[in-house]
Design a protein around this motif. Sequence first.
Motif, short mmCIF file in Angstrom:
data_model
loop_
_atom_site.label_atom_id
_atom_site.label_comp_id
_atom_site.label_asym_id
_atom_site.label_seq_id
_atom_site.Cartn_x
_atom_site.Cartn_y
_atom_site.Cartn_z
N LEU A 91 0.81 -1.22 0.00
CA LEU A 91 0.00 0.00 0.00
C LEU A 91 0.84 1.27 0.00
O LEU A 91 0.47 2.26 -0.64
N SER A 92 1.96 1.25 0.71
CA SER A 92 2.77 2.46 0.82
C SER A 92 3.26 2.94 -0.53
O SER A 92 3.48 4.14 -0.74
N ALA A 93 3.42 2.01 -1.47
CA ALA A 93 3.90 2.36 -2.81
C ALA A 93 2.86 3.14 -3.62
O ALA A 93 3.22 3.83 -4.57
N VAL A 94 1.59 3.03 -3.27
CA VAL A 94 0.54 3.68 -4.07
C VAL A 94 -0.24 4.76 -3.32
O VAL A 94 -1.08 5.42 -3.91
N THR A 95 0.04 4.94 -2.04
CA THR A 95 -0.72 5.91 -1.25
C THR A 95 -0.64 7.31 -1.83
O THR A 95 -1.65 7.98 -2.01
N ASP A 96 0.57 7.76 -2.14
CA ASP A 96 0.73 9.11 -2.70
C ASP A 96 0.07 9.23 -4.07
O ASP A 96 -0.52 10.26 -4.39
N GLU A 97 0.17 8.18 -4.87
CA GLU A 97 -0.47 8.20 -6.20
C GLU A 97 -1.98 8.34 -6.07
O GLU A 97 -2.61 9.10 -6.80
N LEU A 98 -2.57 7.61 -5.14
CA LEU A 98 -4.01 7.72 -4.92
C LEU A 98 -4.39 9.13 -4.48
O LEU A 98 -5.35 9.71 -4.99
N LYS A 99 -3.62 9.69 -3.56
CA LYS A 99 -3.89 11.07 -3.11
C LYS A 99 -3.84 12.05 -4.28
O LYS A 99 -4.71 12.91 -4.42
N ASN A 100 -2.80 11.91 -5.11
CA ASN A 100 -2.66 12.81 -6.26
C ASN A 100 -3.83 12.68 -7.23
O ASN A 100 -4.34 13.68 -7.74
N GLN A 101 -4.23 11.46 -7.51
CA GLN A 101 -5.35 11.27 -8.45
C GLN A 101 -6.65 11.80 -7.87
O GLN A 101 -7.47 12.35 -8.61
N LEU A 102 -6.84 11.67 -6.57
CA LEU A 102 -8.08 12.17 -5.96
C LEU A 102 -8.15 13.70 -5.94
O LEU A 102 -9.23 14.26 -5.86
N ARG A 103 -6.99 14.35 -6.05
CA ARG A 103 -7.00 15.82 -6.15
C ARG A 103 -7.59 16.26 -7.49
O ARG A 103 -8.18 17.32 -7.59
N ASN A 104 -7.40 15.42 -8.52
CA ASN A 104 -7.83 15.79 -9.87
C ASN A 104 -9.12 15.10 -10.31
O ASN A 104 -9.77 15.56 -11.25
N GLU A 105 -9.45 13.99 -9.69
CA GLU A 105 -10.63 13.22 -10.08
C GLU A 105 -11.56 13.04 -8.89
O GLU A 105 -11.11 12.97 -7.75
N LYS A 106 -12.85 12.91 -9.19
CA LYS A 106 -13.82 12.69 -8.12
C LYS A 106 -13.74 11.26 -7.60
O LYS A 106 -13.87 11.02 -6.40
N LEU A 107 -13.53 10.31 -8.50
CA LEU A 107 -13.47 8.90 -8.14
C LEU A 107 -12.23 8.25 -8.73
O LEU A 107 -11.84 8.58 -9.85
N VAL A 108 -11.64 7.32 -7.99
CA VAL A 108 -10.48 6.57 -8.47
C VAL A 108 -10.71 5.10 -8.18
O VAL A 108 -11.11 4.73 -7.07
N LYS A 109 -10.46 4.27 -9.18
CA LYS A 109 -10.63 2.83 -9.04
C LYS A 109 -9.26 2.18 -8.86
O LYS A 109 -8.33 2.46 -9.61
N VAL A 110 -9.16 1.31 -7.83
CA VAL A 110 -7.90 0.67 -7.47
C VAL A 110 -8.07 -0.85 -7.53
O VAL A 110 -9.05 -1.38 -7.01
N LYS A 111 -7.10 -1.52 -8.14
CA LYS A 111 -7.12 -2.98 -8.24
C LYS A 111 -6.05 -3.54 -7.31
O LYS A 111 -4.91 -3.10 -7.32
N PHE A 112 -6.44 -4.52 -6.49
CA PHE A 112 -5.51 -5.19 -5.59
C PHE A 112 -5.11 -6.52 -6.21
O PHE A 112 -5.91 -7.44 -6.31
#
Length: 81
Positions: free
Chosen positions: A24-45
């Motif tokens: 998770l630590s590898a993608v936490t910042d990426e998710l934060k960045n995408q949520l700044r620009n998009e309303k929804l973000v889809k993540v695959k585990f």
Amino acid sequence: MDEQELRKEAHDLDVTVWVGKSGLSAVTDELKNQLRNEKLVKVKFLRAARGGTSTDELAEELADEASAELVETRGNTAVYH
């Protein structure tokens, strides 16, 4: 926007974040960045990330780390707002 409307909108979204063996630590910042620009973000585990943990547990943990709202989990995919 209520949760049902968010789920409908998320249905046609493409996955833009993949959680793999780096965890998770590898993608936490990426998710934060995408949520700044998009309303929804889809993540695959991916299987390598899950190990012995359920997708629901990982999705909740990622939501906490990224200060995001978990809209839903379905299979190995989660949607964040």
